[in-house]
Design an enzyme around this catalytic site. Structure first.
Site, mmCIF file in Angstrom:
data_model
loop_
_atom_site.group_PDB
_atom_site.id
_atom_site.type_symbol
_atom_site.label_atom_id
_atom_site.label_comp_id
_atom_site.label_asym_id
_atom_site.label_seq_id
_atom_site.Cartn_x
_atom_site.Cartn_y
_atom_site.Cartn_z
ATOM 1 N N LYS A 1 1.209 -1.028 0.160
ATOM 2 C CA LYS A 1 -0.433 0.065 0.205
ATOM 3 C C LYS A 1 1.210 1.203 -0.052
ATOM 4 O O LYS A 1 1.300 0.895 -0.266
ATOM 5 C CB LYS A 1 -0.739 -0.086 1.449
ATOM 6 C CG LYS A 1 -1.684 -0.982 1.077
ATOM 7 C CD LYS A 1 -2.827 -0.871 2.243
ATOM 8 C CE LYS A 1 -4.369 -2.001 2.120
ATOM 9 N NZ LYS A 1 -5.097 -2.079 3.651
ATOM 10 N N TYR B 1 -11.949 -1.638 -3.447
ATOM 11 C CA TYR B 1 -12.609 -2.285 -2.431
ATOM 12 C C TYR B 1 -14.412 -1.491 -2.276
ATOM 13 O O TYR B 1 -14.586 -1.398 -1.309
ATOM 14 C CB TYR B 1 -12.689 -1.038 -1.696
ATOM 15 C CG TYR B 1 -10.828 -1.431 -0.681
ATOM 16 C CD1 TYR B 1 -10.694 -3.066 -0.393
ATOM 17 C CD2 TYR B 1 -9.858 -1.043 -1.267
ATOM 18 C CE1 TYR B 1 -9.242 -2.663 0.927
ATOM 19 C CE2 TYR B 1 -8.164 -1.154 -0.353
ATOM 20 C CZ TYR B 1 -8.411 -2.079 -0.126
ATOM 21 O OH TYR B 1 -7.158 -3.207 0.560
ATOM 22 N N PHE C 1 -15.352 3.285 7.410
ATOM 23 C CA PHE C 1 -13.832 3.688 6.991
ATOM 24 C C PHE C 1 -13.805 4.200 6.012
ATOM 25 O O PHE C 1 -12.642 4.396 5.137
ATOM 26 C CB PHE C 1 -13.152 2.868 7.406
ATOM 27 C CG PHE C 1 -13.090 1.345 7.203
ATOM 28 C CD1 PHE C 1 -13.092 0.492 5.682
ATOM 29 C CD2 PHE C 1 -14.189 0.662 8.155
ATOM 30 C CE1 PHE C 1 -12.688 0.043 5.886
ATOM 31 C CE2 PHE C 1 -14.262 -0.630 7.656
ATOM 32 C CZ PHE C 1 -13.821 -1.346 6.197
ATOM 33 N N ARG D 1 -2.269 -14.655 4.364
ATOM 34 C CA ARG D 1 -2.821 -13.382 5.344
ATOM 35 C C ARG D 1 -2.354 -14.346 6.558
ATOM 36 O O ARG D 1 -1.754 -13.042 7.407
ATOM 37 C CB ARG D 1 -4.395 -14.725 5.758
ATOM 38 C CG ARG D 1 -5.570 -14.023 4.528
ATOM 39 C CD ARG D 1 -6.126 -12.459 4.036
ATOM 40 N NE ARG D 1 -6.446 -11.758 5.528
ATOM 41 C CZ ARG D 1 -7.229 -10.989 5.464
ATOM 42 N NH1 ARG D 1 -7.190 -10.294 4.164
ATOM 43 N NH2 ARG D 1 -7.790 -10.610 6.383
ATOM 44 N N THR E 1 -6.006 -7.530 10.463
ATOM 45 C CA THR E 1 -6.064 -6.094 9.704
ATOM 46 C C THR E 1 -5.775 -5.118 10.648
ATOM 47 O O THR E 1 -4.986 -3.827 9.859
ATOM 48 C CB THR E 1 -7.527 -5.755 9.465
ATOM 49 O OG1 THR E 1 -8.076 -6.846 9.186
ATOM 50 C CG2 THR E 1 -7.627 -4.270 9.283
ATOM 51 N N ARG F 1 2.114 -6.843 9.359
ATOM 52 C CA ARG F 1 1.419 -5.686 10.354
ATOM 53 C C ARG F 1 2.198 -5.462 11.170
ATOM 54 O O ARG F 1 2.357 -4.136 11.289
ATOM 55 C CB ARG F 1 -0.399 -5.928 10.093
ATOM 56 C CG ARG F 1 -0.570 -6.017 8.669
ATOM 57 C CD ARG F 1 -2.077 -6.540 8.230
ATOM 58 N NE ARG F 1 -2.408 -6.375 7.282
ATOM 59 C CZ ARG F 1 -3.082 -6.107 6.869
ATOM 60 N NH1 ARG F 1 -3.961 -7.256 7.968
ATOM 61 N NH2 ARG F 1 -4.042 -6.037 5.662
ATOM 62 N N ASN G 1 -1.840 -0.123 6.996
ATOM 63 C CA ASN G 1 -1.634 -1.541 7.385
ATOM 64 C C ASN G 1 -0.692 -1.975 6.452
ATOM 65 O O ASN G 1 -0.417 -2.990 6.368
ATOM 66 C CB ASN G 1 -3.064 -2.390 7.993
ATOM 67 C CG ASN G 1 -3.403 -2.408 7.197
ATOM 68 O OD1 ASN G 1 -3.474 -1.884 5.486
ATOM 69 N ND2 ASN G 1 -4.417 -2.844 7.345
ATOM 70 N N HIS H 1 -2.464 -5.638 1.457
ATOM 71 C CA HIS H 1 -3.687 -6.270 1.123
ATOM 72 C C HIS H 1 -3.104 -7.873 1.044
ATOM 73 O O HIS H 1 -1.925 -7.911 0.617
ATOM 74 C CB HIS H 1 -4.006 -5.568 -0.182
ATOM 75 C CG HIS H 1 -5.570 -6.272 -0.353
ATOM 76 N ND1 HIS H 1 -7.098 -5.997 0.277
ATOM 77 C CD2 HIS H 1 -5.437 -7.174 -1.954
ATOM 78 C CE1 HIS H 1 -7.791 -6.877 -0.691
ATOM 79 N NE2 HIS H 1 -7.028 -7.338 -1.558
ATOM 80 N N GLU I 1 -8.825 -10.152 -7.929
ATOM 81 C CA GLU I 1 -8.615 -8.596 -7.721
ATOM 82 C C GLU I 1 -6.872 -8.918 -8.467
ATOM 83 O O GLU I 1 -6.467 -8.079 -9.103
ATOM 84 C CB GLU I 1 -8.100 -9.117 -6.139
ATOM 85 C CG GLU I 1 -8.877 -8.641 -4.961
ATOM 86 C CD GLU I 1 -8.748 -8.926 -4.253
ATOM 87 O OE1 GLU I 1 -9.798 -8.648 -3.174
ATOM 88 O OE2 GLU I 1 -7.752 -9.415 -3.853
HETATM 89 N N1 UDP Z 1 -9.796 -0.701 7.220
HETATM 90 C C1 UDP Z 1 -9.827 0.549 8.125
HETATM 91 N N2 UDP Z 1 -10.893 0.821 9.116
HETATM 92 C C2 UDP Z 1 -11.253 -0.400 9.795
HETATM 93 C C3 UDP Z 1 -11.156 -2.057 8.921
HETATM 94 C C4 UDP Z 1 -10.748 -1.648 7.444
HETATM 95 O O1 UDP Z 1 -9.338 1.629 7.792
HETATM 96 O O2 UDP Z 1 -12.224 -0.545 11.033
HETATM 97 C C5 UDP Z 1 -9.197 -0.422 5.705
HETATM 98 C C6 UDP Z 1 -7.701 -1.406 6.462
HETATM 99 O O3 UDP Z 1 -6.988 -0.426 5.786
HETATM 100 C C7 UDP Z 1 -7.930 -2.299 5.541
HETATM 101 C C8 UDP Z 1 -9.076 -2.149 4.460
HETATM 102 O O4 UDP Z 1 -9.749 -1.092 4.770
HETATM 103 O O5 UDP Z 1 -7.117 -3.136 4.776
HETATM 104 C C9 UDP Z 1 -9.618 -3.717 3.830
HETATM 105 O O6 UDP Z 1 -10.981 -3.762 5.813
HETATM 106 P P1 UDP Z 1 -11.062 -5.722 5.636
HETATM 107 O O7 UDP Z 1 -11.781 -6.353 6.576
HETATM 108 O O8 UDP Z 1 -11.082 -6.184 3.812
HETATM 109 O O9 UDP Z 1 -9.575 -6.224 6.096
HETATM 110 P P2 UDP Z 1 -8.260 -7.038 5.267
HETATM 111 O O10 UDP Z 1 -8.603 -7.772 4.207
HETATM 112 O O11 UDP Z 1 -7.271 -5.777 4.445
HETATM 113 O O12 UDP Z 1 -7.413 -7.353 6.465
HETATM 114 MG MG MG Z 2 -10.228 -8.035 3.294
#
Ligand code: UDP
Ligand code: MG
Length: 141
Positions: free
Chosen positions: A9, A49, A57, A85, A91, A102, A112, A115, A126
């Site tokens: 990112k 997204y 958010f 993952r 996250t 992370r 974070n 992705h 994707e």
């Molecule tokens: N995000 C955020 N606030 C939140 C949850 C997610 O800003 O409370 C952002 C963060 O950059 C995250 C992305 O949105 O990586 C996608 O969210 P997801 O729940 O899919 O998390 P990920 O799959 O990236 O762990």
């Molecule tokens: Mg996700």
């Protein structure tokens, strides 16, 4: 062999951690089969997204993801989606396991560093979002 899609990112690029994170990815056994440096617009970040469109958010996420260049990659490995993952961690870096990308490098739940696709189907969708078939090249050992 399975594939997953990652994005280093804009915070990762700004912190000059492309190499450090790519090394963690390769050291964990993933092969980088496609990679580019690009910049999302607010529109394309919102499209990527789209599943989060109704979340509180979403606006911040789109701003952040379009704030500078990013580095999407398609990665190949057995069990790629799940293992990736695990490599990146939760996250929210405060909840991420020790040694994860992370935990080591992320500042917040929003910024974070990386992705990672959450399913095989999303990995395909994707991957196609960023790369054409000609850009995906697997090199055998
Ligand atoms: N995000 C955020 N606030 C939140 C949850 C997610 O800003 O409370 C952002 C963060 O950059 C995250 C992305 O949105 O990586 C996608 O969210 P997801 O729940 O899919 O998390 P990920 O799959 O990236 O762990
Ligand atoms: Mg996700």
């Amino acid at each position: 062999m399975e594939r997953t899609l990652t994005i280093l990112k804009p915070d990762c690029v700004r912190k000059q951690l492309i190499g450090a994170v790519a090394a963690m990815i390769e050291n964990a056994g993933f092969r980088i089969v496609a990679m580019k440096k690009t910049r999302l617009t607010k529109e394309t970040a919102g499209e990527f997204y789209a599943v989060h469109r109704e979340r509180p958010f979403f606006g911040e996420l789109v701003e952040f993801m379009s704030s500078g260049p990013c580095v999407p990659m398609i990665l190949e490995k057995e069990n790629a989606v799940e293992d990736f993952r695990k490599l990146i961690g939760a996250t929210d870096p405060a909840e991420a396991a020790e040694g994860t990308v992370r935990k080591l490098h992320a500042d917040s739940k929003g910024e974070n560093i990386v992705h990672g696709s959450d399913s095989d189907e999303n990995a395909r969708i994707e991957g196609a979002f960023f790369f054409s078939a000609e850009e995906v090249v697997r090199v055998d050992k």
